[in-house]
Scaffold this motif. Structure first.
Motif, short mmCIF file in Angstrom:
data_model
loop_
_atom_site.label_atom_id
_atom_site.label_comp_id
_atom_site.label_asym_id
_atom_site.label_seq_id
_atom_site.Cartn_x
_atom_site.Cartn_y
_atom_site.Cartn_z
N LYS A 1 -28.62 -25.81 26.80
CA LYS A 1 -28.35 -24.44 27.05
C LYS A 1 -26.75 -25.02 27.50
N ASP B 1 -33.00 -27.26 27.83
CA ASP B 1 -32.48 -27.00 29.50
C ASP B 1 -32.62 -28.16 30.30
N THR C 1 -34.35 -23.58 22.99
CA THR C 1 -33.31 -23.68 23.73
C THR C 1 -33.16 -25.21 24.45
#
Length: 256
Positions: A55, A19, A17
């Motif tokens: 995210k 982020d 992910t």
């Protein structure tokens, strides 16, 4: 370990992910950490499939970090430019199946990153596009090469010449994405689980046959397929798969 990405493992699937709020732009740090994560996941025997996502719900990735462009124009950061270019190659050549879950807007370098993955699944209310031309630039992360191969030269040129964004429905119609996920990440995990039931020995050879073969004349592509098909018969997994079929049970693959 990581500052702008997260790596989570669920069974034999890894979720990477991005982020980097608020829009998960492709900074030098994001590119470097993605390269590191995929290098580690390549060596992880317990990982068969990798999901790449962003995210939050705003953006999968809204392009490159424009704040880094002035330094790039001055030629002060050749290493950072190289790392950004490398991340597309690393993900495209990663020897395990990859799924990009486009959870939000997917623009510029974000779309190019998604195109480097094997499968693309998107949320419904998102925009996709390659708007680089609006800055006097053009897609430099593989967009000019991968998008035409995926949807044809004329439509790819239209999207890049105009810089226009399209909806998930339009992207599905063009073949840029494989499906729209009604249940979000749950749908993505289901596909990853279905892929993950199979032998990595087979999966990686499918990927190599397609990725390498499509760049070759058909006769050379067929020769590559034949070579890889011969190789797979030397694996432990093919013996298990055939034996399981004979015994009418589900195979248990060791990925060897």
């Amino acid at each position: 370990m990581y500052t702008v990405i997260e790596v989570e493992k669920l069974a034999n699937t890894a979720i990477v992910t991005i982020d980097n709020p608020p829009m998960n732009v492709l900074s030098h740090q994001v590119a470097a950490e993605l390269c590191e994560a995929f290098a580690e996941l390549e060596q992880s025997d317990d990982v068969v499939c990798v999901i790449l996502t962003g995210k939050g719900e705003k953006a999968f990735m809204a392009g490159a970090d424009i704040k880094e462009f002035p330094q790039m124009m001055e030629g002060a950061q050749p290493e950072q430019s190289s790392k950004k270019g490398e991340v597309f190659r690393v993900i495209n050549s990663f020897p395990k199946p990859t799924i990009a879950y486009l959870n939000g807007h997917t623009l510029g370098g974000g779309l190019e990153l998604a195109l480097a993955c094997d499968i693309r699944i998107s949320a419904n209310e998102i925009q996709l596009g390659l708007p680089e031309v609006k800055l006097g630039l053009f897609p430099g992360g593989g967009g000019t090469q991968r998008l035409p191969r995926l949807i044809g030269e004329a439509k790819a040129k239209e999207l890049m010449f105009t810089g226009n964004s399209i909806t998930a429905e339009e992207a599905l119609h063009l073949g840029i994405i494989n499906k729209i996920a009604d249940q979000g990440m749950e749908d993505v995990l289901k596909m990853a689980a279905k892929i993950g039931r199979h032998s990595l020995q087979s999966l990686r050879r499918i990927k190599e046959a397609v990725n390498v073969g499509q760049e070759k004349p058909i006769d050379e592509g067929l020769a590559l397929e034949a070579k890889l098909f011969k190789e797979v018969f030397e694996t432990e997994d093919v013996k298990e798969g055939i034996q399981a079929f004979i015994e009418k049970r589900h195979p248990v693959f060791s990925h060897r």
